[in-house]
Design an enzyme around this catalytic site. Sequence first.
Site, PDB file in Angstrom:
ATOM      1  CD  GLU A  28       8.041  -4.686   2.781  1.00 21.02           C
ATOM      2  OE1 GLU A  28       7.144  -4.250   2.029  1.00 21.02           O
ATOM      3  OE2 GLU A  28       7.812  -5.479   3.705  1.00 21.02           O
ATOM      4  CB  THR A  30      10.877  -6.932  -4.633  1.00 24.46           C
ATOM      5  OG1 THR A  30       9.745  -7.441  -3.898  1.00 24.46           O
ATOM      6  CG2 THR A  30      12.142  -7.187  -3.839  1.00 24.46           C
ATOM      7  N   GLY A 113      -1.728   3.631   8.449  1.00 27.51           N
ATOM      8  CA  GLY A 113      -0.441   4.272   8.586  1.00 27.51           C
ATOM      9  C   GLY A 113       0.658   3.427   9.194  1.00 27.51           C
ATOM     10  N   GLY A 115       1.647   0.270   7.558  1.00 24.57           N
ATOM     11  CA  GLY A 115       2.163  -0.663   6.570  1.00 24.57           C
ATOM     12  C   GLY A 115       1.300  -1.884   6.343  1.00 24.57           C
ATOM     13  CB  SER A 117      -2.197  -2.708   2.311  1.00 22.81           C
ATOM     14  OG  SER A 117      -0.857  -2.890   1.959  1.00 22.81           O
ATOM     15  CB  SER A 119      -4.653   3.160   0.800  1.00 21.99           C
ATOM     16  OG  SER A 119      -3.435   2.517   0.475  1.00 21.99           O
ATOM     17  CG  ASP A 163       0.350  -2.559  -0.753  1.00 23.40           C
ATOM     18  OD1 ASP A 163       1.130  -3.500  -0.505  1.00 23.40           O
ATOM     19  OD2 ASP A 163       0.590  -1.379  -0.434  1.00 23.40           O
ATOM     20  CE1 TYR A 212       7.010   2.383  -2.347  1.00 20.79           C
ATOM     21  CE2 TYR A 212       6.477   4.245  -3.757  1.00 20.79           C
ATOM     22  CZ  TYR A 212       6.429   2.893  -3.493  1.00 20.79           C
ATOM     23  OH  TYR A 212       5.802   2.054  -4.370  1.00 20.79           O
TER      24      TYR A 212
END
Length: 354
Positions: A28, A30, A113, A115, A117, A119, A163, A212
């Site tokens: 995570e 990375t 929303g 986590g 992915s 999108s 992702d 982020y």
Amino acid sequence: MMKRFEDVFGRAPQALGEAPGRVNLLGEHTDYNDGYVLPIAITQTTRVTMGRADADHTDLYAASLDARARFTLDQAPTEQFARYVHGCLRVVQDEGIAVPPLLIHVESDVPMGVGLSSSASLEVAVLRALRALLDLPLDDVRIAQLAQRAEVVHAGVNCGIMDQMAASLAGTERALFLDVLTLERRLVPLPEGTAVLVVDCGIPRSLAASKYNERRAECEDAARGLRVASLREITDAVLTDDLPDPLRQRARHVVTENQRVLSAVQGVSKQAFGQLMNASHASLRDDYEVSIPPLDALVGLLQSAPGVLGARLTGAGFGGACVALCEAAEIGNVAGPVLDAYARMGHRGAVLVP
């Protein structure tokens, strides 16, 4: 009942593209540090059907939102969900490929929303449908690269490529070990006799975007302080000790998280894999500071539950989902008691996968 392509546009589609969501087991924060990641696909997918339009604009319908948008390649849509689709078409046009006006229907059961992915799943599915419609010479790695560019340039999200690579290449039975710098990759099996459980903590990721970007900037500052191109080049966490706070903690997380991914793919026992996940959450909580109390509470309940080998937050943090590695024979017995205990703490969670 969701409307089909035929219901919306009055004709049959000419092409189909699908892509799954993903959950990240280890690695995570990375990916934007040129490091190593270990995502696995989930069973929920985004399905895009597509056809050529007779009009001079593209007509997009999102079935799960019951929302419609119309746009041209020269004029980006105002609707956020449509910006991802528009971006995919634009990056293909930027490759010198003529993209005609289209009819596009999107249907997805990837939770948004939290986590997982959604999108990236949408972007890869759109590009796969366009590849099929126009018979484009794009392999799955190129699809992922174009999807990432669409999100960064046109949706305004400065994401790494994990992702999109997961949505394009990962499966649900084996995780994708990816070196983000070189794009070297291989599929690795989960430890024998294990399965993955994903639970939503019920808290929207309200700070994820701003924090982020802040964490990315801190990592870049840390790399400059260590005189390396990226934190991937640091393989010993002791070398971060001379950095000022909080850069030291941020760099230490990235270095140790890379080590955890590399350890996991060596074929460790299921118990050792779970311990790596537990250590990852502690690092994300204490060094990277992207957890929140409800996430910590849910992770703690999962970690102590019978049949759970390890658990951690997944995604950007500040809300969203937790992932747990479970004994496959016990996975059906885990979520109920955990969510009951979580509810007694005043929170409402939900199972997302399986």
